[in-house]
Enzyme design. Structure first.
Site, mmCIF file in Angstrom:
data_model
loop_
_atom_site.group_PDB
_atom_site.id
_atom_site.type_symbol
_atom_site.label_atom_id
_atom_site.label_comp_id
_atom_site.label_asym_id
_atom_site.label_seq_id
_atom_site.Cartn_x
_atom_site.Cartn_y
_atom_site.Cartn_z
ATOM 1 N N ARG A 409 13.082 -49.746 -98.255
ATOM 2 C CA ARG A 409 12.996 -48.285 -98.012
ATOM 3 C C ARG A 409 12.731 -47.935 -96.629
ATOM 4 N NH1 ARG A 409 11.224 -46.443 -103.180
ATOM 5 N NH2 ARG A 409 10.317 -47.816 -104.477
ATOM 6 N N ARG A 439 13.745 -47.820 -106.330
ATOM 7 C CA ARG A 439 13.671 -46.554 -107.260
ATOM 8 C C ARG A 439 13.396 -45.548 -106.362
ATOM 9 N NH1 ARG A 439 9.974 -48.193 -111.707
ATOM 10 N NH2 ARG A 439 11.868 -48.923 -112.721
ATOM 11 N N HIS A 469 13.244 -57.206 -102.396
ATOM 12 C CA HIS A 469 12.017 -56.849 -102.093
ATOM 13 C C HIS A 469 11.448 -57.448 -100.859
ATOM 14 C CE1 HIS A 469 7.606 -55.406 -103.203
ATOM 15 N NE2 HIS A 469 8.450 -54.272 -102.917
ATOM 16 N N ARG A 598 -5.320 -53.309 -106.196
ATOM 17 C CA ARG A 598 -5.495 -51.778 -106.112
ATOM 18 C C ARG A 598 -5.254 -51.115 -107.398
ATOM 19 N NH1 ARG A 598 -0.506 -49.821 -103.088
ATOM 20 N NH2 ARG A 598 0.162 -49.491 -105.207
#
Length: 738
Positions: A409, A439, A469, A598
């Protein structure tokens, strides 16, 4: 720290469903912690609005992906159980049971607490019916000039089928009556997204409080439309109107094995997404009459279980609008400006407006890395002054021969993309893997991929069946009589915008073995390499799972021999059943385990004879915790790793991930200190209970407030005195008894 060693002779099936928390319900617990930041009076007022908006945006994606998948499974009569023993229908029922009170709490808090508080601070979100005559006249004129031309009312009758309702759109269901025939008709009016959701009134029409002019006065856009419906349906009587909002399945369905062109396949699927998938949620106001409710359910092919009623405004994700207001300092978090890492401060940029970096003689970026490895911690340290500068320096350095990187991204106006284009135009060999399957970023990534290709960059679109990724960059540079590889291995995306909001780590190094491993990873991504072993790196799906299991098993063996066993791991999600089972085994052997997770955590800590030596916290604060750190005591020969992977099946088995060991002992100590600071947090930290609920830590009389993010900000500013009160306690969290 007292060690509690348990016998492993007792036979316990660690794969039993009772030892696992449900993934979806654990995610809802995470979003509940996000909501709590909005409810917490210690959070500045506009930041509370921000957290309400994030809570809503998170739910949108949850329904578009996770709930949509479960509904598909129910429709397909899938009977497979989740790891915690639930069927798809049971999960949907439990999601509904847990979520409805949270949604009600969110809207009630906004309407009854935050709107009055905003008004007290001269920010007035008014309802149209409360406006003065002058204010209404202004908005009516604004409607005629700015809104009316944009809107298209859509009738619904035998000659006008029920219109397509786009995903996440806000709409008005309108009932009109023909005054001559007394016949009623149904229509839909879409609230246009191209206009601001909240319409400000001019300052002279704003409300004044205590003699002070309003910071902001206005109304929601849909109310301005609703009170001017006569203009859209001239000659008809407006009987009633009711806002509604729908959510659709938005996950892409890719048959990659059958695709000759992955780029073309994803472009086709994106067009389908824009048309929209199956509706999965209908949001309406609680006073919506049954006749309108039933009409929407029938036409959208939804059931009562898909309806979420709210009191007040729909679509609170739009509250993020108010973060752009200029307001008194106490209404927001103090501004934070990331600092330049100390070792990079010696690099002087003569002309900041120039694309070409003019470097002080002998002090270029590469010289800093050659001295020793460099760790950067965002957003405490500047992403632009480190990662962006690294790539930009490489693009203009005449000695650089090649640049290779992965892009999962990035931002819309990415300086990194511009640097890669400049590098290609400067004649360098530039190879970029653009992950088209990221996504909700697919369209953006397709745009960048085409732009990069147009200037001669070698663009690869990822591997069939795997998402890439990993966060890696390699710069190949000629230096005297040799070729040297400089690499960056990170935990977060190459996105300057999110780097200001997400906590992430990055390692710069030119160590030979790491450079050779990164070369092998790129060959795996761009060619036909079947690399099965790496010198230093942990790479999914090749060796990452086995290496992590081996590291946990080594702690088990040391504990069984009577030595100290210790694991500290920080990640976004812990879902993988094999890793969880191994952690249970380690706990039973006496290994002390602290996990900072998290979001989703399917492990149940504190279970007798299973996980008594495991503690789990989640930190939810100003910045989104996104870094991954893995610490293993290794009988005093400590090892610590950072990388892009969570402990989830998709990360370990279906993605290309890179996790690197930290070989520099000083950097390893820095990372241990970061872990210790987080484990000692008593402001933003929540402790996971065995039943899956969380309890927030609170400062006590003898224990002052310690926010890990505030401490790390102070340390980045070189203010150690502010953070020093936690020095002793954080060491006790990280280091085992010796």
């Amino acid at each position: 720290m007292a060690k509690s060693k348990k016998t492993t002779n007792q036979q316990i099936n660690l794969n039993d469903t009772q030892y696992y928390l449900n993934r979806e319900l654990s995610w809802l617990e995470f979003n509940s912690r996000v909501l709590h930041e909005a409810l917490d009076s210690r959070t500045p007022l506009l930041e509370r609005l921000k957290f309400l908006a994030i809570f809503s945006s998170n739910l949108d994606e949850f329904f578009m992906v996770r709930v949509a998948v479960l509904k598909q499974q129910v429709e397909a009569k899938v009977s497979q159980l989740s790891f915690d023993g639930r069927t798809p229908q049971q999960q949907l029922d439990d999601i509904s049971f847990v979520l409805r009170p949270l949604v009600a709490q969110q809207h009630q808090h906004f309407e009854q607490v935050l709107r009055p508080l905003l008004a007290n601070h001269n920010i007035h979100i008014l309802d149209y019916i409360d406006l003065t005559e002058k204010q209404r006249k202004y908005l009516d004129n604004y409607f005629e000039e700015q809104i009316f031309p944009v809107i298209t009312p859509l009738a619904v009758d035998p000659s006008h089928p029920f219109p397509y309702i786009s995903n996440l759109s806000l709409n008005l269901a309108v009932v009109v009556k023909n005054p001559e025939t007394e016949e009623e008709f149904f229509a839909r009016v879409k609230v246009p997204k191209v206009l601001p959701r909240f319409l400000p009134l001019p300052p002279e029409l704003g409300i004044q409080r205590h003699g002070k002019p309003a910071l902001w006065t206005g109304v929601p856009l849909e109310q301005a439309i609703a009170h001017n419906l006569e203009s859209l349906f001239p000659g008809m009587n407006i009987q009633e109107y009711h806002p509604f909002r729908i959510t659709r399945d938005a996950d892409l369905e890719l048959e990659e094995d059958e695709a000759e062109d992955l780029l073309l396949l994803i472009e086709q699927e994106l067009r389908k997404r824009r048309v929209g998938g199956t509706p999965v949620r209908l949001e309406i106001q609680s006073q919506t009459p049954d006749v309108i409710r039933n009409r929407l359910l029938q036409d959208l092919e939804l059931t009562e279980s898909d309806v979420y009623e709210v009191d007040g405004l729909l679509g609170l994700h739009d509250l993020m609008y108010f973060m752009s207001l200029s307001v008194p300092a106490e209404l927001k978090d103090p501004p934070w400006q990331s600092v330049v890492p100390p070792r990079l401060q010696r690099i002087r940029e003569v002309n900041p407006s120039s694309e070409v970096l003019e470097i002080e003689e002998g002090r270029d970026f590469f010289a800093v890395i050659r001295e020793r490895d460099l760790l950067v911690h965002h957003p405490y340290q500047s992403f632009t002054a480190s990662v962006v500068r690294f790539i930009t320096s490489a693009a203009h350095d005449p000695n650089v021969l090649a640049i290779k990187m992965t892009l999962y991204r990035t931002s819309g106006d990415s300086p990194i993309i511009n640097a890669l284009i400049a590098a290609a135009e400067n004649g360098k060999q530039v190879s970029v893997l653009v992950e088209l399957k990221a996504r909700f970023d697919e369209e953006n990534n397709i745009y960048w991929a085409k732009r990069l290709e147009s200037v001669g960059v070698h663009v690869v679109y990822g591997l069939v069946g795997l998402k890439t990724h990993s966060k890696i960059v390699m710069v190949v540079r000629r230096e005297q009589d040799r070729i040297r590889r400089y690499v960056h291995i990170g935990t977060g995306n190459y996105n300057p915008k999110t780097a200001r909001l997400y906590t992430d780590l990055g390692l710069f190094t030119c160590q030979e073995e790491l450079g050779a491993d990164v070369t092998d990873v790129f060959n795996f991504l761009t060619g036909y390499s079947r690399q099965k072993s790496y010198r230093q790196l942990l790479v999914a799906p090749v060796n990452l799972r086995d290496r992590f299991v081996g590291l946990i098993e080594r702690e088990i063996e040391n504990a069984q021999k009577g030595f100290s066993g210790r694991i500290v791991a920080k990640m976004n999600s812990l879902v993988d059943p094999q890793i969880i089972s191994e952690l249970y085994k380690a706990s039973r052997a006496g290994v002390q385990i602290d996990l900072i997770v998290r979001g989703i955590c399917c492990l149940r800590p504190g279970l007798k004879d299973v996980s008594e030596n495991i503690r789990v916290i989640s930190i939810v604060g100003r910045f989104l915790e996104h870094s991954r750190i893995f610490y293993f005591y290794n009988n005093g020969e400590e090892e610590i790793y950072i990388g892009s992977a969570d402990w989830m099946p998709r990360n370990l088995d279906r993605r290309v991930e890179v996790v690197t060991p930290i070989l520099d002992p000083d950097i390893a100590k820095d990372l241990q200190e970061i872990l210790g600071i987080m484990l000692a947090d008593n402001r933003q930290a929540w402790e996971l209970q065995p039943d899956g609920s969380y309890i927030q830590r609170r400062p006590g009389e003898d224990c002052p407030e310690a926010s890990s993010q505030k401490i790390l900000m102070s340390m980045a500013l070189n203010q150690p005195a502010i953070a020093s009160n936690l020095m002793n306690s954080r060491k006790s969290y990280v280091y085992p008894d010796k």
